[in-house]
Design an enzyme around this catalytic site. Structure first.
Site, PDB file in Angstrom:
ATOM      1  N   TYR A 235      21.315  28.167 -54.799  1.00  0.00           N
ATOM      2  CA  TYR A 235      20.057  28.067 -55.049  1.00  0.00           C
ATOM      3  C   TYR A 235      19.151  28.599 -53.807  1.00  0.00           C
ATOM      4  O   TYR A 235      17.957  29.236 -53.733  1.00  0.00           O
ATOM      5  CB  TYR A 235      19.466  26.937 -55.593  1.00  0.00           C
ATOM      6  CG  TYR A 235      19.754  26.636 -56.952  1.00  0.00           C
ATOM      7  CD1 TYR A 235      20.068  27.584 -58.013  1.00  0.00           C
ATOM      8  CD2 TYR A 235      20.090  25.332 -57.507  1.00  0.00           C
ATOM      9  CE1 TYR A 235      20.525  27.479 -59.380  1.00  0.00           C
ATOM     10  CE2 TYR A 235      20.498  25.250 -58.644  1.00  0.00           C
ATOM     11  CZ  TYR A 235      20.800  26.194 -59.741  1.00  0.00           C
ATOM     12  OH  TYR A 235      21.448  26.031 -60.871  1.00  0.00           O
TER      13      TYR A 235
ATOM     14  N   ARG B  18      15.676  20.471 -74.826  1.00  0.00           N
ATOM     15  CA  ARG B  18      15.008  21.210 -76.135  1.00  0.00           C
ATOM     16  C   ARG B  18      15.373  21.203 -77.294  1.00  0.00           C
ATOM     17  O   ARG B  18      14.707  21.606 -78.084  1.00  0.00           O
ATOM     18  CB  ARG B  18      14.899  22.735 -75.495  1.00  0.00           C
ATOM     19  CG  ARG B  18      14.017  22.934 -74.073  1.00  0.00           C
ATOM     20  CD  ARG B  18      14.241  24.181 -73.341  1.00  0.00           C
ATOM     21  NE  ARG B  18      15.784  24.460 -73.094  1.00  0.00           N
ATOM     22  CZ  ARG B  18      16.181  25.662 -72.830  1.00  0.00           C
ATOM     23  NH1 ARG B  18      15.880  26.825 -72.794  1.00  0.00           N
ATOM     24  NH2 ARG B  18      17.511  25.992 -72.365  1.00  0.00           N
TER      25      ARG B  18
ATOM     26  N   ARG C  51       7.246  17.566 -73.675  1.00  0.00           N
ATOM     27  CA  ARG C  51       6.911  18.828 -73.103  1.00  0.00           C
ATOM     28  C   ARG C  51       5.693  19.338 -73.262  1.00  0.00           C
ATOM     29  O   ARG C  51       5.080  19.999 -72.370  1.00  0.00           O
ATOM     30  CB  ARG C  51       8.003  19.605 -73.232  1.00  0.00           C
ATOM     31  CG  ARG C  51       9.311  19.187 -72.399  1.00  0.00           C
ATOM     32  CD  ARG C  51       9.115  18.976 -70.859  1.00  0.00           C
ATOM     33  NE  ARG C  51       8.540  20.279 -70.287  1.00  0.00           N
ATOM     34  CZ  ARG C  51       9.175  21.364 -69.753  1.00  0.00           C
ATOM     35  NH1 ARG C  51      10.546  21.491 -69.717  1.00  0.00           N
ATOM     36  NH2 ARG C  51       8.725  22.434 -69.073  1.00  0.00           N
TER      37      ARG C  51
ATOM     38  N   ARG D 297      23.077  18.450 -71.239  1.00  0.00           N
ATOM     39  CA  ARG D 297      21.955  18.754 -71.898  1.00  0.00           C
ATOM     40  C   ARG D 297      21.480  18.128 -73.128  1.00  0.00           C
ATOM     41  O   ARG D 297      20.979  18.616 -73.938  1.00  0.00           O
ATOM     42  CB  ARG D 297      21.977  20.042 -71.825  1.00  0.00           C
ATOM     43  CG  ARG D 297      20.474  20.811 -71.530  1.00  0.00           C
ATOM     44  CD  ARG D 297      20.548  22.323 -71.688  1.00  0.00           C
ATOM     45  NE  ARG D 297      21.043  23.053 -70.518  1.00  0.00           N
ATOM     46  CZ  ARG D 297      21.943  23.730 -70.425  1.00  0.00           C
ATOM     47  NH1 ARG D 297      22.015  24.673 -71.738  1.00  0.00           N
ATOM     48  NH2 ARG D 297      22.431  24.506 -69.510  1.00  0.00           N
TER      49      ARG D 297
ATOM     50  N   ASP E 250      16.829  17.379 -62.685  1.00  0.00           N
ATOM     51  CA  ASP E 250      17.381  18.628 -62.390  1.00  0.00           C
ATOM     52  C   ASP E 250      18.256  18.819 -61.182  1.00  0.00           C
ATOM     53  O   ASP E 250      18.326  17.907 -60.542  1.00  0.00           O
ATOM     54  CB  ASP E 250      16.334  19.734 -62.272  1.00  0.00           C
ATOM     55  CG  ASP E 250      16.399  21.338 -62.221  1.00  0.00           C
ATOM     56  OD1 ASP E 250      17.006  21.733 -63.405  1.00  0.00           O
ATOM     57  OD2 ASP E 250      16.608  21.741 -61.134  1.00  0.00           O
TER      58      ASP E 250
END
Length: 351
Positions: free
Chosen positions: A151, A31, A40, A27, A76
């Site tokens: 998922y 962010r 974003r 990651r 992702d």
């Protein structure tokens, strides 16, 4: 590529001596970087992955800012699932929300054949752009079959995977079929990434640690062994990362992988003893990057000490970079690891 010229990341993945321990962060594009947050403001995650030039740019952001030794393509775990005919919505603060859910054999029979170019064409194009622009090796990745299966049973991320655990006990043949189909998709997906230019791969089994050892042995190890064997001819290093598997680390390793990725819940030195000569990746406690520098440096030094002086260690966090991490601290951490471990020329074989 001749071993003597291998970049330090690829050399470490091969168990070769390096001039300094390589560093990258799971990651690392995301962010924590202000330049990513600026992107974003205009684009959603799915839009970024769907625009090759933008995806490549986001993947390069941490390489420029942090000085890491590898770039990982920005995507992702759910990215390939629309190629099976599934609907995926990536919800901020939640993660991928998938529909329809898997409840019967008919649901599996409805899967479309997975065609990488049709399903993820812009991502593959982004890998090619990234390979040409990146000064460091490019990592492709995918979610491991069990994590992706969770998922499809839960509908999205879950803290305890209660539905998934109950499902595999109640319907073992159906769950094994789901894993087999996802394994075939993942093999095609990763193969296409290597053909597009990826020089290493990582499989993320982010939820494997929710299982009892017997269920890992019955369901996860076989599908991972088949998947990794299917990819062996690619001749690129594959990192097999899972979280929460300290209690059955040997089962994880037995499934395969050139490098075993370790989360923060296992002592790295103990893991190296249990895994023998297998290269490892990890495993700084992710929240450590939010601590004052002296405490963070001490934690990083402890990881390096546990890794020892032998070859075959890639420094990373035990999971992803926290969103609140300061990029300047991450850069300082990269420099610190490089300085502390400076030694032999990269790519020379250990004695």
């Amino acid at each position: 590529m001749e071993e003597a010229r291998l970049p330090r990341f690829l050399a470490a993945c091969r168990g070769l001596d390096v001039d300094a321990t390589p560093v990258w962060f799971m990651r690392q594009a995301g962010r924590s970087l202000p330049e990513y947050r600026a992107v974003r403001e205009r684009y959603g995650l799915v839009e970024i992955v769907g625009r090759a030039e933008l995806c490549a740019e986001v993947s390069l952001q941490p390489v420029r800012r942090l000085g890491v030794d590898a770039a990982i393509v920005f995507a992702d775990l759910s990215t390939p699932l629309p190629g099976l005919g599934l609907s995926v919505e990536v919800v901020d603060g939640v993660g991928p929300v998938v529909s329809p859910l898997i409840r019967s054999a008919a649901d599996l029979a409805a899967f479309r054949p997975f065609e990488p170019r049709a399903a993820v064409g812009p991502l593959l194009e982004a890998i090619g752009l990234l390979r040409r622009a990146s000064p460091v090796p490019v990592i492709g990745f995918a979610g491991a079959p069990f994590t992706v299966a969770s998922y499809l049973v839960e509908g999205g991320p879950s803290r305890d995977l209660a539905r998934t655990r109950a499902f595999l006990i109640a319907c073992p043949d159906l769950f094994a079929d789901l894993l087999s189909r996802l394994g075939a998709m993942t093999a095609a997906y990763l193969r296409a990434q290597v053909e597009a230019g990826a020089q290493a791969l990582q499989l993320f089994d982010s939820w494997a640690g929710a299982l009892a050892p017997v269920d890992y042995a019955l369901f996860v190890r076989p599908v991972m062994a088949t998947l990794l064997a299917d990819l062996a001819d690619l001749e690129v290093p594959i990192i097999h990362f899972a979280t929460g598997t300290a209690g059955y680390l040997e089962l994880q390793a037995a499934a395969g992988g050139d490098v075993i990725g370790l989360d923060w819940r296992v002592d790295l030195g103990e893991a190296r003893r249990r895994l023998g000569r297998r290269p490892v990746q990890g495993n700084l406690e992710p929240q450590g990057v939010l601590a004052p520098w002296p405490a963070l440096a001490a934690r990083a030094d402890a990881v390096l000490a546990a890794a020892g002086d032998g070859p075959g260690h890639v420094f990373n966090l035990g999971h992803g970079v926290p969103a609140a991490a300061d990029p300047e601290v991450l850069r300082r951490l990269v420099d610190h690891v490089h300085e502390r471990t400076a030694r032999r020329p990269a790519g020379s074989r250990a004695a």
